[in-house]
Scaffold this motif. Structure first.
Motif, short mmCIF file in Angstrom:
data_model
loop_
_atom_site.label_atom_id
_atom_site.label_comp_id
_atom_site.label_asym_id
_atom_site.label_seq_id
_atom_site.Cartn_x
_atom_site.Cartn_y
_atom_site.Cartn_z
N ALA A 246 38.75 47.84 42.34
CA ALA A 246 37.29 47.93 42.34
C ALA A 246 36.67 46.59 41.97
O ALA A 246 36.93 46.05 40.90
CB ALA A 246 36.84 49.01 41.36
N GLY A 247 35.91 46.03 42.89
CA GLY A 247 35.23 44.77 42.65
C GLY A 247 36.13 43.55 42.66
O GLY A 247 35.68 42.45 42.32
N GLY A 248 37.38 43.71 43.07
CA GLY A 248 38.32 42.59 43.03
C GLY A 248 37.93 41.44 43.94
O GLY A 248 37.99 40.28 43.53
N ILE A 249 37.54 41.77 45.15
CA ILE A 249 37.13 40.70 46.08
C ILE A 249 35.88 40.01 45.56
O ILE A 249 35.80 38.78 45.54
CB ILE A 249 36.92 41.27 47.50
N GLU A 250 34.91 40.80 45.13
CA GLU A 250 33.65 40.22 44.63
C GLU A 250 33.89 39.30 43.44
O GLU A 250 33.35 38.20 43.38
CB GLU A 250 32.68 41.33 44.23
N GLU A 251 34.72 39.74 42.49
CA GLU A 251 34.98 38.92 41.30
C GLU A 251 35.75 37.66 41.64
O GLU A 251 35.44 36.58 41.13
CB GLU A 251 35.73 39.75 40.24
N THR A 252 36.72 37.77 42.52
CA THR A 252 37.48 36.59 42.92
C THR A 252 36.58 35.59 43.63
O THR A 252 36.63 34.39 43.36
CB THR A 252 38.66 37.00 43.81
N VAL A 253 35.74 36.08 44.53
CA VAL A 253 34.82 35.20 45.25
C VAL A 253 33.82 34.57 44.28
O VAL A 253 33.53 33.37 44.37
CB VAL A 253 34.11 35.97 46.39
N ARG A 254 33.32 35.35 43.34
CA ARG A 254 32.35 34.82 42.37
C ARG A 254 32.98 33.70 41.53
O ARG A 254 32.37 32.66 41.30
CB ARG A 254 31.85 35.94 41.46
N ARG A 255 34.22 33.91 41.11
CA ARG A 255 34.86 32.95 40.22
C ARG A 255 35.48 31.75 40.94
O ARG A 255 35.47 30.63 40.41
CB ARG A 255 35.94 33.64 39.40
N PHE A 256 36.03 31.98 42.14
CA PHE A 256 36.82 30.93 42.79
C PHE A 256 36.38 30.60 44.21
O PHE A 256 36.93 29.70 44.82
CB PHE A 256 38.30 31.33 42.81
N GLY A 257 35.44 31.36 44.75
CA GLY A 257 35.02 31.15 46.12
C GLY A 257 35.85 31.99 47.08
O GLY A 257 36.94 32.45 46.76
N ALA A 258 35.32 32.17 48.28
CA ALA A 258 35.95 33.02 49.29
C ALA A 258 37.12 32.35 49.99
O ALA A 258 37.87 33.01 50.70
CB ALA A 258 34.91 33.46 50.31
N LYS A 259 37.30 31.06 49.80
CA LYS A 259 38.34 30.33 50.54
C LYS A 259 39.75 30.62 50.07
O LYS A 259 40.71 30.17 50.69
CB LYS A 259 38.07 28.83 50.47
N ARG A 260 39.93 31.38 49.01
CA ARG A 260 41.26 31.65 48.48
C ARG A 260 41.84 32.97 48.98
O ARG A 260 42.98 33.30 48.70
CB ARG A 260 41.22 31.69 46.96
N LEU A 261 41.04 33.76 49.71
CA LEU A 261 41.47 35.08 50.16
C LEU A 261 41.66 35.10 51.67
O LEU A 261 40.84 34.55 52.41
CB LEU A 261 40.43 36.14 49.75
N LEU A 262 42.74 35.74 52.12
CA LEU A 262 43.04 35.84 53.54
C LEU A 262 43.13 37.30 53.95
O LEU A 262 43.75 38.11 53.25
CB LEU A 262 44.38 35.17 53.86
#
Length: 137
Positions: free
Chosen positions: A77-93
């Protein structure tokens, strides 16, 4: 993989910036750290991650720009949002693990996440395209 058995391979992949995809069940966090540290030009993509990885992932994301996560198993829950908020969307594939799993879960995680459309496009394919375009011949 350790240097004593895979050092030549890791060095060659790093020189050419060929991404290394590793299933999270086949590696531990100490080895992830060591690979990212020793081979900063090697894009390392963790696949088949679970929902309880943030305690390990976040410190590694803070330290290493060459670490990425494929999201098919990152169902928290909220994992993508939190990762993007903290590190940006460029780290997720984007990934689905098809044919073993339906792509619906991964598609839904991206589509219904509370991130911008441009961030969704990065995850959905632009990040992988960018990584592959950096591969040297």
């Amino acid at each position: 993989p350790s240097d004593w058995c895979a050092g030549n391979l890791l060095a060659a992949l790093s020189r050419r910036r060929v991404p290394l995809f590793i299933d999270s069940d086949e590696i531990n966090w100490e080895i992830v750290h060591n690979i990212c540290e020793r081979y900063p030009n090697l894009p390392l993509v963790l696949t088949n991650v679970g929902y309880r990885i943030d305690r390990y992932l976040y410190p590694l994301f803070e330290r290493f720009k060459n670490l990425y996560v494929e999201i098919s198993g990152y169902c928290c829950a909220g994992g993508i949002e939190e990762t993007v908020r903290r590190f940006g969307a460029k780290r997720l594939l984007f990934g689905t693990r098809l044919p073993f799993f339906t792509p619906a879960a991964s598609v839904s995680m991206v589509l219904y996440s509370g991130i911008s459309d441009s961030e969704k496009r990065l995850i959905a394919g632009e990040n992988l395209r960018r990584i592959l375009e950096q591969v040297r011949k």
